[in-house]
Motif scaffolding. Structure first.
Motif, short mmCIF file in Angstrom:
data_model
loop_
_atom_site.label_atom_id
_atom_site.label_comp_id
_atom_site.label_asym_id
_atom_site.label_seq_id
_atom_site.Cartn_x
_atom_site.Cartn_y
_atom_site.Cartn_z
N THR A 76 90.03 52.96 48.03
CA THR A 76 89.40 52.47 46.92
C THR A 76 88.27 51.23 47.31
OG1 THR A 76 91.38 52.98 45.80
CG2 THR A 76 89.41 51.66 44.55
N ASP A 179 85.92 60.95 44.72
CA ASP A 179 87.30 60.46 45.11
C ASP A 179 87.99 61.46 44.82
OD1 ASP A 179 89.00 58.69 46.61
OD2 ASP A 179 89.64 57.60 44.69
N GLU A 180 88.92 61.53 45.90
CA GLU A 180 90.19 62.64 45.94
C GLU A 180 89.71 63.98 45.44
OE1 GLU A 180 94.04 61.92 44.77
OE2 GLU A 180 93.86 59.90 44.84
MG MG Z 1 92.63 56.76 46.12
#
Ligand code: MG
Ligand code: ADP
Length: 238
Positions: A76, A179-180
């Motif tokens: 992050t 993200d992911e």
């Molecule tokens: Mg993450």
């Protein structure tokens, strides 16, 4: 160069792509402004995690990145900190509207966590962040987005809804994070992701983070990132 590759090896970092910036050892090496350094210290972050050591200088250089590292490795902050720098670098911040940084995450829990992390660093600069995901009133979200923000953290479905309602415009968006990505694919968000990417100007910086890289995600990455640098930390399956 020899020294850099030894250092990467010692951290189990693998990179591919051209002109890869060297990894940093400290947050100071990233050249962050004092306000941001204070926010980092306040978080209790003493030094960058392994993925941060290599991803931070690359993202700060403006390059597209594919970052692959396991959950809990600190991915992050490797996109949130450079996003703050990117936003502060935009001239005439006030003139236009709509988010500059757009982050897509697979679930509302993940989107909320990223939102909280982004807010901690954004606060020092008066940068506004909004969270956009299911389970919250669409009208409230519409109103919040209409009030303006520089960062949007969203699940793909709800972001599409908000775009359809014209709650926000993407004209200012130049920093996109997926993200992911593997989990977004598992949850069937590929069409929504493609639609969102298609609504953001092609001269954006695009970052894709994932714990694994299945072939479908690899294909998307090839299509939506330009000359990306790939950073892998540790052993990762596909
Ligand atoms: Mg993450
Ligand atoms: P990932 O996205 O890779 O699963 P996160 O970004 O959620 O990992 O980070 C995992 C945890 O590590 C979080 O609690 C975060 O606050 C913490 N963390 C991130 N970077 C650092 C750092 N440089 N030093 C200490 N803790 C950190």
């Amino acid at each position: 160069e020899q020294e850099v590759s030894e250092y990467r090896k010692s951290l189990a970092i693998r990179v591919s792509g051209f002109d890869v910036p060297r990894p940093v050892k400290t947050f100071e090496d990233c050249g962050f402004a004092p306000e941001l350094m204070r926010a980092i210290v306040k978080q209790g972050y003493e030094k960058p995690t392994t993925i941060q050591c290599q991803a931070l200088p690359i993202v700060l250089s403006g390059r597209d990145v594919i970052g692959i590292a396991k959950t809990g490795s600190g991915k992050t902050a490797s996109f949130v900190l450079p996003m703050i720098v990117h936003i502060m670098d935009q001239p005439e911040l006030q003139k236009e509207e709509g988010p500059i940084g757009v982050i897509c995450a697979p679930t509302r829990e993940l989107a909320h966590q990223i939102f909280l992390e982004a807010k901690k660093f954004a606060k020092a600069y008066g940068i506004r962040a909004s969270a956009v995901y299911g389970g919250m009133s669409k009208l409230d979200q519409f109103k919040e987005l209409k009030a303006g923000c520089e960062i949007v953290v969203a699940t793909p479905g709800r972001l599409i809804d908000m775009l359809k309602m014209k709650a926000l415009t993407m004209t200012r968006a130049t920093y996109l994070v997926l993200d992911e990505a593997d989990r977004m694919f598992d949850l069937g968000f590929e069409p929504q992701i493609r639609s969102i990417v298609g609504q953001i100007r092609p001269d954006r910086q695009t970052l894709l983070f994932s714990a694994t890289m299945p072939r479908k995600v690899e294909k998307l990455a090839r299509e939506v990132l330009s000359d990306p640098i790939r950073v892998t930390v540790g052993e990762v399956g596909t």
